[in-house]
Design an enzyme around this catalytic site. Structure first.
Site, short mmCIF file in Angstrom:
data_model
loop_
_atom_site.label_atom_id
_atom_site.label_comp_id
_atom_site.label_asym_id
_atom_site.label_seq_id
_atom_site.Cartn_x
_atom_site.Cartn_y
_atom_site.Cartn_z
N ARG A 34 72.29 -104.26 -24.28
CA ARG A 34 73.36 -103.36 -23.82
C ARG A 34 74.04 -103.88 -22.56
NH1 ARG A 34 75.02 -97.62 -24.10
NH2 ARG A 34 75.30 -96.79 -22.03
N ILE A 60 81.64 -96.72 -22.06
CA ILE A 60 80.60 -96.93 -23.06
C ILE A 60 79.75 -95.67 -22.95
CG2 ILE A 60 79.27 -98.31 -21.39
CD1 ILE A 60 77.92 -99.78 -23.67
N SER A 61 79.47 -95.02 -24.07
CA SER A 61 78.78 -93.72 -24.02
C SER A 61 77.33 -93.87 -23.58
CB SER A 61 78.83 -93.06 -25.41
OG SER A 61 80.16 -92.93 -25.83
N GLN A 62 76.78 -92.74 -23.13
CA GLN A 62 75.36 -92.64 -22.75
C GLN A 62 74.50 -93.10 -23.94
OE1 GLN A 62 74.41 -88.56 -22.90
NE2 GLN A 62 72.54 -88.69 -21.70
#
Ligand code: SAM
Length: 213
Positions: A34, A60-62
């Site tokens: 990530r 960028i999402s959780q």
């Protein structure tokens, strides 16, 4: 910084420690680096329990929300999946681990370009990205076994429901610009069923069947 350890901790605490039980989803999160999907300044926070900026006012999402949406699609490895909102390409990489082919649409050219370059470097051959208004779907490649929208829509775009295969699943945030409900849509024998999952906050989906701006 030991990214492998941070990844393992993220999976244990934030995903398995909550309600992410699909082993294939957990394995995909353990595998994908990530930190490569965020800017160098954000790398130390890449495995933290919150969204991060990726430039162009996008995020960028959780990790948890990426995992939850992925799990809701119930992918087994044979599916053709459509993603609206490529962003950093992280969700596309997760989907590529879980399905056969991923089609991903991004409206901002610089983000699409960057994501495509990284996904190629990481060796993904089953992801196709295009720059377009994703609210229109990807008609030539439809129908899709699963569709995921990673930006907030004022309502469920019927254009996407139409491109969903029989027994297909669509997951998306629906609601206002500052807070939405994550909704799961299922198509069965032509009938469309919707289920509310949980509250969430996404950047807006901008396009013909989304927000104007
Ligand atoms: N899935 C991404 C990831 O893993 O990094 C995060 C996506 S970010 C929360 C939402 C993305 O949707 C942004 O990159 C934004 O530019 C894109 N977007 C917004 N409206 C769109 C549209 N109509 N078509 C395609 N992409 C759109």
């Amino acid at each position: 910084m030991n990214f492998k350890e941070l990844r393992e901790e993220m999976v244990k605490e934030q995903l398995a420690g909550r309600d992410i039980k699909d082993k294939r989803v957990l394995d995909a999160f353990l595998k994908i680096p990530r930190h490569k999907f965020v800017s160098e300044e954000s790398q130390s926070s890449a495995y933290a329990d919150y969204p991060l900026p990726i430039g162009e006012n996008q995020t960028i999402s959780q990790p948890y929300i990426v995992a939850l949406m992925s799990q809701l699609l119930e992918l087994k490895g044979t599916e053709k999946v459509l993603e609206i909102g490529t962003g950093s390409g992280y969700q596309a990489a997760i989907l590529a681990e879980l399905s056969k082919t991923v089609y991903s649409i991004e409206r901002i050219p610089s983000l699409a370009e960057k994501a495509e370059k990284l996904l190629n470097e990481l060796g993904y051959k089953n992801i196709e990205i295009k720059v377009d208004d994703g609210t229109l779907g990807w008609y030539e490649s439809s129908p899709f076994d699963a569709i995921i929208v990673t930006a907030a829509s004022p309502e469920i775009p019927q254009s996407l429901v139409k491109q969903l295969a029989e027994h297909g699943r669509l997951v998306l945030p629906v609601g206002g610009k500052f807070g939405q409900m994550l909704v799961l849509v299922k198509k069965d024998k032509g009938k469309v069923e919707t289920k509310e999952i949980c509250g969430c906050v996404f950047v807006p989906l901008i396009g013909k069947y989304g927000y104007n701006q």
